[in-house]
Design a protein around this motif. Sequence first.
Motif, mmCIF file in Angstrom:
data_model
loop_
_atom_site.group_PDB
_atom_site.id
_atom_site.type_symbol
_atom_site.label_atom_id
_atom_site.label_comp_id
_atom_site.label_asym_id
_atom_site.label_seq_id
_atom_site.Cartn_x
_atom_site.Cartn_y
_atom_site.Cartn_z
ATOM 1 N N GLY A 88 0.815 -1.201 0.000
ATOM 2 C CA GLY A 88 0.000 0.000 0.000
ATOM 3 C C GLY A 88 0.854 1.259 0.000
ATOM 4 O O GLY A 88 2.067 1.230 -0.212
ATOM 5 N N SER A 89 0.204 2.381 0.264
ATOM 6 C CA SER A 89 0.898 3.660 0.200
ATOM 7 C C SER A 89 0.324 4.643 1.204
ATOM 8 O O SER A 89 -0.822 4.521 1.644
ATOM 9 C CB SER A 89 0.801 4.248 -1.218
ATOM 10 O OG SER A 89 -0.556 4.302 -1.644
ATOM 11 N N ALA A 90 1.158 5.598 1.572
ATOM 12 C CA ALA A 90 0.745 6.700 2.437
ATOM 13 C C ALA A 90 0.459 7.916 1.567
ATOM 14 O O ALA A 90 1.229 8.228 0.655
ATOM 15 C CB ALA A 90 1.836 7.013 3.453
ATOM 16 N N ILE A 91 -0.645 8.609 1.837
ATOM 17 C CA ILE A 91 -1.030 9.794 1.067
ATOM 18 C C ILE A 91 -0.483 11.025 1.768
ATOM 19 O O ILE A 91 -0.755 11.252 2.944
ATOM 20 C CB ILE A 91 -2.557 9.904 0.947
ATOM 21 C CG1 ILE A 91 -3.171 8.589 0.456
ATOM 22 C CG2 ILE A 91 -2.944 11.052 0.036
ATOM 23 C CD1 ILE A 91 -4.685 8.579 0.512
ATOM 24 N N LEU A 92 0.301 11.814 1.040
ATOM 25 C CA LEU A 92 0.838 13.058 1.575
ATOM 26 C C LEU A 92 0.318 14.235 0.777
ATOM 27 O O LEU A 92 0.314 14.206 -0.462
ATOM 28 C CB LEU A 92 2.372 13.058 1.552
ATOM 29 C CG LEU A 92 3.061 12.202 2.618
ATOM 30 C CD1 LEU A 92 3.228 10.769 2.115
ATOM 31 C CD2 LEU A 92 4.409 12.771 3.005
ATOM 32 N N GLN A 93 -0.127 15.253 1.488
ATOM 33 C CA GLN A 93 -0.621 16.470 0.861
ATOM 34 C C GLN A 93 0.054 17.669 1.506
ATOM 35 O O GLN A 93 0.036 17.829 2.728
ATOM 36 C CB GLN A 93 -2.143 16.591 1.015
ATOM 37 C CG GLN A 93 -2.755 17.762 0.270
ATOM 38 C CD GLN A 93 -4.272 17.783 0.408
ATOM 39 O OE1 GLN A 93 -4.796 17.658 1.511
ATOM 40 N NE2 GLN A 93 -4.971 17.925 -0.712
ATOM 41 N N LYS A 94 0.687 18.485 0.679
ATOM 42 C CA LYS A 94 1.437 19.645 1.146
ATOM 43 C C LYS A 94 2.460 19.261 2.206
ATOM 44 O O LYS A 94 2.629 19.950 3.227
ATOM 45 C CB LYS A 94 0.475 20.716 1.681
ATOM 46 C CG LYS A 94 -0.450 21.277 0.602
ATOM 47 C CD LYS A 94 -1.343 22.375 1.139
ATOM 48 C CE LYS A 94 -2.230 22.936 0.028
ATOM 49 N NZ LYS A 94 -3.124 24.014 0.509
ATOM 50 N N GLY A 95 3.122 18.132 1.984
ATOM 51 C CA GLY A 95 4.195 17.700 2.872
ATOM 52 C C GLY A 95 3.752 17.069 4.156
ATOM 53 O O GLY A 95 4.560 16.911 5.081
ATOM 54 N N ARG A 96 2.495 16.628 4.258
ATOM 55 C CA ARG A 96 2.006 16.000 5.484
ATOM 56 C C ARG A 96 1.112 14.816 5.144
ATOM 57 O O ARG A 96 0.306 14.886 4.227
ATOM 58 C CB ARG A 96 1.221 17.015 6.331
ATOM 59 C CG ARG A 96 0.826 16.506 7.707
ATOM 60 C CD ARG A 96 0.194 17.630 8.523
ATOM 61 N NE ARG A 96 -1.063 18.065 7.939
ATOM 62 C CZ ARG A 96 -2.253 17.500 8.208
ATOM 63 N NH1 ARG A 96 -2.335 16.469 9.049
ATOM 64 N NH2 ARG A 96 -3.342 17.948 7.648
ATOM 65 N N MET A 97 1.259 13.728 5.895
ATOM 66 C CA MET A 97 0.480 12.526 5.646
ATOM 67 C C MET A 97 -0.959 12.725 6.108
ATOM 68 O O MET A 97 -1.210 13.198 7.218
ATOM 69 C CB MET A 97 1.108 11.334 6.382
ATOM 70 C CG MET A 97 0.367 10.022 6.195
ATOM 71 S SD MET A 97 1.224 8.651 7.013
ATOM 72 C CE MET A 97 -0.007 7.345 6.807
ATOM 73 N N ILE A 98 -1.907 12.340 5.221
ATOM 74 C CA ILE A 98 -3.318 12.532 5.543
ATOM 75 C C ILE A 98 -4.122 11.236 5.480
ATOM 76 O O ILE A 98 -5.303 11.223 5.836
ATOM 77 C CB ILE A 98 -3.961 13.568 4.607
ATOM 78 C CG1 ILE A 98 -3.850 13.105 3.149
ATOM 79 C CG2 ILE A 98 -3.322 14.927 4.789
ATOM 80 C CD1 ILE A 98 -4.598 13.988 2.166
ATOM 81 N N GLY A 99 -3.514 10.136 5.031
ATOM 82 C CA GLY A 99 -4.256 8.878 4.931
ATOM 83 C C GLY A 99 -3.427 7.796 4.278
ATOM 84 O O GLY A 99 -2.223 7.961 4.030
ATOM 85 N N THR A 100 -4.077 6.660 3.989
ATOM 86 C CA THR A 100 -3.396 5.528 3.367
ATOM 87 C C THR A 100 -4.247 4.927 2.253
ATOM 88 O O THR A 100 -5.469 5.128 2.206
ATOM 89 C CB THR A 100 -3.097 4.420 4.402
ATOM 90 O OG1 THR A 100 -4.337 3.989 5.000
ATOM 91 C CG2 THR A 100 -2.149 4.906 5.478
ATOM 92 N N LEU A 101 -3.596 4.205 1.361
ATOM 93 C CA LEU A 101 -4.254 3.416 0.319
ATOM 94 C C LEU A 101 -3.768 1.984 0.439
ATOM 95 O O LEU A 101 -2.571 1.755 0.668
ATOM 96 C CB LEU A 101 -3.920 3.953 -1.080
ATOM 97 C CG LEU A 101 -4.367 5.372 -1.439
ATOM 98 C CD1 LEU A 101 -3.915 5.710 -2.857
ATOM 99 C CD2 LEU A 101 -5.873 5.522 -1.320
ATOM 100 N N ASP A 102 -4.678 1.013 0.276
ATOM 101 C CA ASP A 102 -4.256 -0.374 0.315
ATOM 102 C C ASP A 102 -3.616 -0.759 -1.020
ATOM 103 O O ASP A 102 -3.491 0.068 -1.932
ATOM 104 C CB ASP A 102 -5.414 -1.305 0.675
ATOM 105 C CG ASP A 102 -6.575 -1.221 -0.307
ATOM 106 O OD1 ASP A 102 -6.320 -0.946 -1.499
ATOM 107 O OD2 ASP A 102 -7.734 -1.445 0.088
#
Length: 412
Positions: A228-242
């Motif tokens: 899976g992956s970690a979602i980063l927005q504007k340099g900060r993690m906001i969630g995950t994807l399987d």
Amino acid sequence: MRRIGWKVGMLFAVLFLAGCGERLELEQQAFVVAIGLDKGEKRNLIDVTFQISNPQVNTSQAAEAQTEPPSDIVTITAPDLLSAKELAQSSLSRKITFSHLKTIIIGEELARDDLFKHVIGSAIIDPEMRREAMMIISKEPAQDFIHQNKPTMETRPHKYYAFMEGNWEHTGYVPLSDLNTFYQRTDGELFLAAYATAQTEPEVQEDDDAYLAGEVPQLSGDPVQMMGSAILQKGRMIGTLDGEETRFSLLLRRKNLIELMTASFPDPTKEEYRLTVVFSRTENTKIRIDTDRSPAKIDVNVPLKMHINSNLSLQDFTRNKDQQKELVEPVEERLEKRAEKLVEKMQEHGGEPFVWYAAARKNFWTMKQFEEYNWEKHFTEADVDINFEIEIYSFGEQIRPPNLKKGETEQE
């Protein structure tokens, strides 16, 4: 002439030998192969973990280092990475160098903090920091992850991460994420980083790719899982994807780096069985974006070729075109529904990791016009239509399944 020749010779000697003043022998250097970044106990401080490779392991001097570990792990608390690098010299006799650094691991707690973008942004000042270094987000603190990651097949840690990155190109379960791409997408676009953990909580699911790191039903072997992956927005993690969502996020890009992708689907002819297929792609995804209308219209067409890898129902698809059509259509519908569900999830996050902004940017004459358009806002309201076009090009090595007599079962 002799005086001039002597002076010219001295000048060339100075030019060619001046660079040797800061020369360091290999045995004088400590090569960092992985760095871990965690949030410190005190405000605006971080814990930096250096994994330093032992150069004698797996070399001609291995006999002299049989009792030595393959790497040394040191953790320093400091305001930033460069300060930690200098402080680490208080206990290390060799000079620390990042010339072989290719892996940076960030603890999830720090990745979700606003401090992270400042820490990772200032780290690039060091000329030894490679922008192509792999970026991994760990569920637990990076320090714990590095200590627990002891692969049995690889004694050299840098080889382990290099081989894992090579596997991602074949599976698509994990995105290829590096520092350079991260720095490019710290404005409004979403960036996907590899997600990993050494804390396993197995959870058996019907779909073989709908797992997040730590959920894969593994009974033995190395404790570390990367999925899976970690979602980063504007340099900060906001969630995950399987793993499944990560695959779709890569397929929906114009140019995909996945070579092959294996997945399983319910057999439309016999739902109690599942078909295992291998997808490949020879053409790029076609993306058309209409920014003149409101809401914006996004049309995505994903061409795929499908190879049937496992046919448990023993259904003969090779001779019946109607059954081939019945096989392809449900798979296309299933992929389209999953992809549309992922897009809706990204619209809720207020950004997209599909690099669709590059296609939308072509509709504007200047970069200023595109910035004034505010792509992130229009994407959240956009009307998205996704179509998968699947072509069967192989039914496996077995052209025709064996015929079972009436009343005869496979066990017989």
